[in-house]
Design a protein around this motif. Structure first.
Motif, PDB file in Angstrom:
ATOM      1  N   ASN A 157       0.810  -1.220   0.000  1.00  0.00           N
ATOM      2  CA  ASN A 157       0.000   0.000   0.000  1.00  0.00           C
ATOM      3  C   ASN A 157       0.843   1.270   0.000  1.00  0.00           C
ATOM      4  OD1 ASN A 157      -2.371  -1.441  -0.091  1.00  0.00           O
ATOM      5  ND2 ASN A 157      -2.579  -1.525   2.152  1.00  0.00           N
ATOM      6  N   LYS A 158       2.050   1.169   0.520  1.00  0.00           N
ATOM      7  CA  LYS A 158       2.962   2.333   0.499  1.00  0.00           C
ATOM      8  C   LYS A 158       3.781   2.377  -0.785  1.00  0.00           C
ATOM      9  CE  LYS A 158       4.039   2.728   5.439  1.00  0.00           C
ATOM     10  NZ  LYS A 158       5.111   2.648   6.434  1.00  0.00           N
ATOM     11  N   SER A 159       3.489   1.448  -1.717  1.00  0.00           N
ATOM     12  CA  SER A 159       4.258   1.317  -2.971  1.00  0.00           C
ATOM     13  C   SER A 159       5.733   1.041  -2.730  1.00  0.00           C
ATOM     14  CB  SER A 159       4.126   2.571  -3.839  1.00  0.00           C
ATOM     15  OG  SER A 159       2.788   2.829  -4.095  1.00  0.00           O
ATOM     16  N   GLU A 160       6.034   0.375  -1.643  1.00  0.00           N
ATOM     17  CA  GLU A 160       7.427  -0.017  -1.399  1.00  0.00           C
ATOM     18  C   GLU A 160       7.682  -1.441  -1.889  1.00  0.00           C
ATOM     19  OE1 GLU A 160       9.663   1.926  -0.624  1.00  0.00           O
ATOM     20  OE2 GLU A 160       8.827   3.573   0.561  1.00  0.00           O
ATOM     21  N   VAL A 161       6.601  -2.134  -2.291  1.00  0.00           N
ATOM     22  CA  VAL A 161       6.729  -3.479  -2.831  1.00  0.00           C
ATOM     23  C   VAL A 161       6.241  -3.444  -4.268  1.00  0.00           C
ATOM     24  CG1 VAL A 161       5.695  -5.770  -2.769  1.00  0.00           C
ATOM     25  CG2 VAL A 161       6.468  -4.730  -0.669  1.00  0.00           C
ATOM     26  N   ILE A 351      11.179  -5.648  -2.674  1.00  0.00           N
ATOM     27  CA  ILE A 351      11.038  -4.478  -1.807  1.00  0.00           C
ATOM     28  C   ILE A 351      12.071  -3.461  -2.270  1.00  0.00           C
ATOM     29  CG2 ILE A 351      11.351  -3.588   0.551  1.00  0.00           C
ATOM     30  CD1 ILE A 351      10.171  -6.137   1.623  1.00  0.00           C
ATOM     31  N   LYS A 352      11.635  -2.220  -2.403  1.00  0.00           N
ATOM     32  CA  LYS A 352      12.548  -1.181  -2.894  1.00  0.00           C
ATOM     33  C   LYS A 352      13.586  -0.848  -1.826  1.00  0.00           C
ATOM     34  CE  LYS A 352       9.040   1.223  -5.572  1.00  0.00           C
ATOM     35  NZ  LYS A 352       8.205   2.430  -5.546  1.00  0.00           N
ATOM     36  N   ILE A 353      14.819  -1.118  -2.115  1.00  0.00           N
ATOM     37  CA  ILE A 353      15.860  -0.722  -1.158  1.00  0.00           C
ATOM     38  C   ILE A 353      16.948   0.134  -1.812  1.00  0.00           C
ATOM     39  CG2 ILE A 353      15.546  -2.570   0.546  1.00  0.00           C
ATOM     40  CD1 ILE A 353      17.754  -4.139  -0.781  1.00  0.00           C
ATOM     41  N   LEU A 354      17.115  -0.016  -3.142  1.00  0.00           N
ATOM     42  CA  LEU A 354      18.220   0.702  -3.803  1.00  0.00           C
ATOM     43  C   LEU A 354      18.052   2.219  -3.688  1.00  0.00           C
ATOM     44  CD1 LEU A 354      18.857  -1.410  -7.008  1.00  0.00           C
ATOM     45  CD2 LEU A 354      20.138  -1.359  -4.860  1.00  0.00           C
ATOM     46  N   SER A 390      14.727  -9.091  -3.359  1.00  0.00           N
ATOM     47  CA  SER A 390      13.754 -10.025  -3.930  1.00  0.00           C
ATOM     48  C   SER A 390      13.177 -10.879  -2.801  1.00  0.00           C
ATOM     49  CB  SER A 390      14.443 -10.853  -5.011  1.00  0.00           C
ATOM     50  OG  SER A 390      14.230 -12.212  -4.813  1.00  0.00           O
ATOM     51  N   ILE A 391      11.862 -10.776  -2.591  1.00  0.00           N
ATOM     52  CA  ILE A 391      11.258 -11.442  -1.426  1.00  0.00           C
ATOM     53  C   ILE A 391      10.376 -12.628  -1.788  1.00  0.00           C
ATOM     54  CG2 ILE A 391      11.283  -9.497   0.203  1.00  0.00           C
ATOM     55  CD1 ILE A 391       8.297  -9.065  -0.691  1.00  0.00           C
ATOM     56  N   SER A 392      10.188 -12.900  -3.092  1.00  0.00           N
ATOM     57  CA  SER A 392       9.331 -14.042  -3.434  1.00  0.00           C
ATOM     58  C   SER A 392      10.187 -15.248  -3.775  1.00  0.00           C
ATOM     59  CB  SER A 392       8.415 -13.686  -4.598  1.00  0.00           C
ATOM     60  OG  SER A 392       9.147 -13.086  -5.644  1.00  0.00           O
ATOM     61  N   ARG A 393       9.657 -16.399  -3.429  1.00  0.00           N
ATOM     62  CA  ARG A 393      10.368 -17.645  -3.697  1.00  0.00           C
ATOM     63  C   ARG A 393       9.420 -18.632  -4.353  1.00  0.00           C
ATOM     64  NH1 ARG A 393      13.614 -14.545  -2.851  1.00  0.00           N
ATOM     65  NH2 ARG A 393      15.388 -14.550  -1.428  1.00  0.00           N
TER      66      ARG A 393
END
Ligand SMILES: [Zn+2]
Ligand SMILES: [Zn+2]
Length: 762
Positions: A157-161, A351-354, A390-393
């Protein structure tokens, strides 16, 4: 004398602590809480030596803080949402997870874990880890699933994913995407082949270690300043064996000095290729399947190594190899299986981290790292990040990603918070447009959940303790994962630090090598505890400074056992003479006052050291003090007075013996908790109010008059004692025998009476 039986004693106090709930968190206390984000061990067998080492070190700090601050939150958990648990549950129940519904398999996991976890945790209790085991979680339990899925939804919802089809790091053996943090470097031998591409019917030489990717070649780069190839820019080259044509492009990434100076760009050899193809908007040619086999012509179905071999044979036969040489080079492999990774285009969640690297570096700097240099590993890692998280597996087991996709309007549908935890595979959803919702099949990476351990433990006590926690203890190999990802989540959700301090333990080695089952050099902590006692094992773990790797040596365990036995015997000796002693204020004799000023100095050193996570200094100083100052010198000096002194002489000695022994015990209680409790309960309980030494107050300095010279003066007494003992030895007389011709030096004249008695000087 009765021998100290560590097994019996440790078992007794372990049961007492549990029954009396000595380590229970008190949510009602007004005192500031020292809170710990306890590392959850993976339930996959037994506690190993590395665990024993690092958990003991963490427990030293916790036990100190419990006595020092008076209120500690020390929960416990297990990490069960990864591959080791999946394998264990499969083995124990003789099932295959992939043949079961995910929901059913997770249920089976929870049931199995319920059965085996108490036995697993027993090792931690045996070691004396003073957690509140009533506040316990598993990273796969329903509460953890709920918190993990809630985090995903909030970040969405925060557009961080975001979800993207993108070449991601892929393990062909595990058949899943993995994160940058899961990569390791490994040395491989490789054949470096110079191949003949064609341009204008002439050979264009390019060297590569990966001929199996020739079919995936999409461009050739030359450096704009490289005179040799200037005229080729803009032309096309023919790829050997596969014969498709690719553009020759000028790009500064081609190094003039390296190989032939010509670079082949494939989809995808590495991260560089991914960037290069994006930069020049080239159309990728995908030749690899998810299992690492080729999907191409004659090579269809061959694995990477097989394809490489066959392609090299075919190249040779067609006379397309100019030169070959053997080289050693470093390859990125998956840390869990050691397989060389590939880059595959798959749809994954990130998840946006860069875009926040700077922020995360800043956050890391605000944390107190113990030891300090561990921050560097964090900082370097964050600065070097090249990928979003990358959080999906693609795995079957794990916490489901709570998402559906509408097959009509293509909308992404998320559940309400009250539906959590949810398994989309088992829950039908309709889109608001009326379309069918297709469930997401992927699960969350385990770190996506364990990065929420502060939230998980906080939820178990109605959020009475919140971030930032006081302390995160952990090992150094997971700074880039567990530590970093927890900082990330805490920032994204709360704009806060997850904790104020991180303590990082080293590894245990055996004769310089890392202990591992495959090397057969494993020492089991269970055996060591049963042979030497848990206190001795902890005493050993306190011997190296935080963050340092340590070599396991049995002599250190023997030294620990000796110390504990000595403590036990010295206490018995003291209380033989102090039978009905009640602490009271008295007038101190000079020798006693001097000794207590030494003790005050020790309290100061130990308190500061523990506050700074320097438990090894506490061990060294307190155990030296006990052996050398207390047993060797002070006890010898007061013995006669204890037996034959006047009332005042006795009282002064009793006061000093009682308090110094109690203080030494308290200073060592965090390191050797069992013996400390045994002596406290046997001798001090009657006159002290606490149920356990571990919930008593940390010692404060004894109020005595003190001047600068005191500390040095006591050293003079020690020197004098050694001198007399040496003399007696030279004369071959026993330490108890009379000796003549010795004068107490002038500066010790105030202690003359004690010294003459001690040495039987005539
Ligand atoms: Zn793998
Ligand atoms: Zn729809």
């Amino acid at each position: 004398m009765i021998k100290y039986n560590s097994k019996e004693v440790e078992e007794k106090w372990k049961k007492y602590w549990e029954k009396e709930k000595i380590y229970k968190f008190n949510g009602k206390s007004k005192k500031p809480v020292f809170s710990i984000d306890t590392p959850p061990p993976t339930v996959s067998g037994k506690m190993h030596m590395g665990h024993a080492f690092s958990y003991a070190q963490e427990d030293f700090i916790v036990r100190f803080q419990r006595m020092f601050t008076g209120n500690v939150f020390y929960p416990f958990g297990t990490d069960d949402n990864g591959l080791p648990t999946e394998r264990l549950v499969e083995r124990l129940n003789k099932v295959k997870s992939k043949q079961m519904l995910r929901e059913k398999f997770i249920d089976l996991c929870l049931k199995t874990l319920k059965k085996i976890t108490p036995e697993f945790i027993k090792d931690w209790k045996d070691l004396g880890i003073s957690a509140d085991y009533d506040v316990c979680y598993s990273t796969i339990d329903r509460n953890s699933q709920r918190i993990s899925q809630k985090s995903f939804i909030e970040l969405y919802n925060k557009s961080e994913v975001y979800k993207k089809e993108f070449p991601t790091i892929w393990c062909p053996a595990c058949q899943t995407s993995i994160a940058q943090a899961e990569l390791e470097d490994k040395d491989f031998d490789a054949l470096f082949s110079t191949l003949k591409f064609k341009c204008d019917d002439k050979d264009l030489l390019i060297a590569t270690t990966r001929p199996e990717l020739l079919g995936a070649c999409v461009a050739i780069f030359v450096h704009p300043d490289d005179k040799r190839y200037k005229k080729l820019i803009g032309k096309k080259a023919k790829v050997p064996l596969f014969n498709h044509e690719v553009p020759i492009i000028q790009d500064k990434s081609a190094e003039i000095e390296k190989g032939t100076g010509v670079l082949m760009v494939c989809s995808y050899g590495d991260k560089f290729d991914v960037d290069a193809i994006n930069r020049h908007k080239l159309k990728p040619r995908i030749v690899l399947n998810k299992d690492g086999s080729l999907n191409l012509g004659n090579y269809e179905g061959l694995g990477i190594k097989g394809a490489r071999k066959k392609i090299l044979e075919d190249l040779k036969q067609a006379d397309l190899i100019k030169q070959q040489k053997q080289i050693a080079h470093v390859v990125n492999v998956h840390d869990k299986c050691g397989t060389a990774i590939e880059f595959l285009e798959t749809e994954q969640w990130f998840i946006k981290i860069l875009d926040k690297k700077k922020k995360f570096v800043e956050q890391g700097k605000k944390i107190n790292w113990h030891p300090k240099f561990m921050y560097k590993r964090y900082g370097n890692w964050v600065r070097g990040l090249e990928w979003d998280w990358s959080i999906s597996r693609e795995r079957h087991f794990g916490i489901p990603i709570p998402v559906w996709y509408c097959n009509e309007c293509k909308k992404t549908i998320l559940p309400d918070e009250k539906e959590l935890p949810v398994d989309p595979l088992q829950t039908k959803k309709k889109c608001s447009c009326g379309g069918q919702a297709i469930p997401e099949e992927k699960v969350l990476d385990t770190w996506a959940t364990s990065s929420l351990t502060p939230e998980i433990t906080s939820s178990l006590i109605n959020n009475k303790v919140q971030t930032p926690y006081s302390l995160r203890p952990q090992a150094h190999d997971i700074i880039r994962t567990w530590a970093f990802y927890t900082v990330v989540k805490s920032w994204l959700h709360k704009k806060k630090l997850p904790w104020k301090n991180v303590m990082v333990s080293g590894f245990v080695r055996l004769r310089g090598e890392k202990m591992s089952k495959s090397k057969g050099n494993v020492v089991e902590p269970q055996k060591v505890m049963s042979e030497f006692g848990s206190d001795a094992l902890r005493f050993w773990a306190a011997g190296s400074r935080l963050g340092e790797d340590v070599d396991y040596q049995e002599k250190d365990l023997i030294a620990g056992k000796k110390f504990i036995t000595k403590l036990f015997n010295a206490s018995k000796f003291v209380f033989m003479n102090l039978k009905n002693y009640k602490p009271k204020k008295i007038k101190l004799l000079e020798t006693d006052r001097l000794f207590l000023s030494k003790l005050n100095k020790l309290i100061e050193i130990c308190t500061e050291s523990f506050k700074n996570y320097e438990y090894s200094k506490v061990k060294l100083e307190a155990s030296n003090f006990f052996w050398h100052l207390f047993c060797d010198n002070y006890l010898e000096v007061v013995k006669k007075r204890v037996y034959n002194g006047t009332k005042q002489e006795k009282e002064s000695a009793f006061f000093t013996l009682y308090n110094s022994l109690l203080i030494i015990l308290k200073l060592m209680a965090p390191i050797t908790p069992f013996i400390a409790e045994e002596i406290y309960q046997n001798f001090f309980k009657k006159t002290q109010k606490h149920r356990s030494i571990h919930v008593s107050e940390w010692p404060k300095k004894i109020k005595i008059s003190q001047n600068k010279e005191d500390l040095k003066l006591f050293d003079e007494i020690i020197k004098f004692n050694s001198f007399v003992w040496k003399k007696k030895k030279e004369k071959s007389i026993s330490l108890r025998d009379e000796i003549s011709g010795i004068k107490v030096p002038k500066n010790l004249i105030k202690f003359e009476k004690d010294l003459i008695a001690t040495h039987n000087i005539i």
